[in-house]
Enzyme design. Structure first.
Site, mmCIF file in Angstrom:
data_model
loop_
_atom_site.group_PDB
_atom_site.id
_atom_site.type_symbol
_atom_site.label_atom_id
_atom_site.label_comp_id
_atom_site.label_asym_id
_atom_site.label_seq_id
_atom_site.Cartn_x
_atom_site.Cartn_y
_atom_site.Cartn_z
ATOM 1 N N SER A 125 0.818 -1.209 0.000
ATOM 2 C CA SER A 125 0.000 0.000 0.000
ATOM 3 C C SER A 125 0.850 1.256 0.000
ATOM 4 C CB SER A 125 -0.878 0.020 1.254
ATOM 5 O OG SER A 125 -0.069 0.161 2.414
ATOM 6 N N HIS A 126 0.156 2.350 -0.237
ATOM 7 C CA HIS A 126 0.706 3.680 -0.005
ATOM 8 C C HIS A 126 0.675 3.901 1.510
ATOM 9 C CE1 HIS A 126 -0.884 3.936 -4.116
ATOM 10 N NE2 HIS A 126 0.035 4.865 -4.318
ATOM 11 N N GLY A 127 1.785 4.216 2.117
ATOM 12 C CA GLY A 127 1.815 4.439 3.564
ATOM 13 C C GLY A 127 1.705 3.137 4.343
ATOM 14 N N ASP A 171 -3.519 -1.980 -2.509
ATOM 15 C CA ASP A 171 -4.548 -1.044 -2.075
ATOM 16 C C ASP A 171 -5.325 -0.404 -3.218
ATOM 17 O OD1 ASP A 171 -2.414 0.602 -2.900
ATOM 18 O OD2 ASP A 171 -2.501 1.918 -1.157
#
Length: 135
Positions: free
Chosen positions: A8-10, A66
């Site tokens: 995912s991002h983050g 995500d």
């Protein structure tokens, strides 16, 4: 057995992995890969390669991503494209999908993919409260 890379991002992928372990118990061969701000696609690809190196080289692997079209998707899709016989990618990662993924690890990859897509969709629901005045 199917191995999973949750990405995912983050920090979402780390958090959802930890949450899934709370619900289902600790799982082997599940790696979270996080894209931090200011990291390049090359750095992300390197992280994917490090995660894959923890698995047996012939294992089946599903990337649970995500967001369709984002950097984690783009980097993972390049890896999957080189290994379509044993790798796949699904976007729209949610907790229902991840927990269900643990229950189908022994099934063939081509059966798991549509099952997890349906599970993810079924996990999106709303609470409908009927007015007590309605008959």
């Amino acid at each position: 057995m199917i191995d999973y890379i949750v990405t995912s991002h983050g920090d979402f992928s780390e958090g959802i992995k930890n949450s899934s372990f709370m619900i289902f118990g600790e799982q082997k061969n599940v790696e979270a890969v996080v894209l931090h701000p200011n990291e390049s696609p090359e750095e992300l690809t390197s992280k994917f390669q490090e995660a894959l190196a923890k698995f047996d080289k012939d294992d089946q692997v599903i990337f649970l991503v995500d967001l369709f079209g984002g950097s984690p998707f783009n980097a993972a899709s390049q890896i999957v494209a080189e290994h379509t016989d044993r790798m796949a990618l699904i976007t729209g990662l949610n907790l229902s999908m991840l927990v269900e993924a643990y229950t189908v690890r022994e099934q063939p990859l081509d059966q798991v993919i549509p099952h997890l897509e349906e599970t993810a969709k079924a996990g999106v629901r709303h609470l409908e409260i009927k007015d007590s005045q309605e008959g």
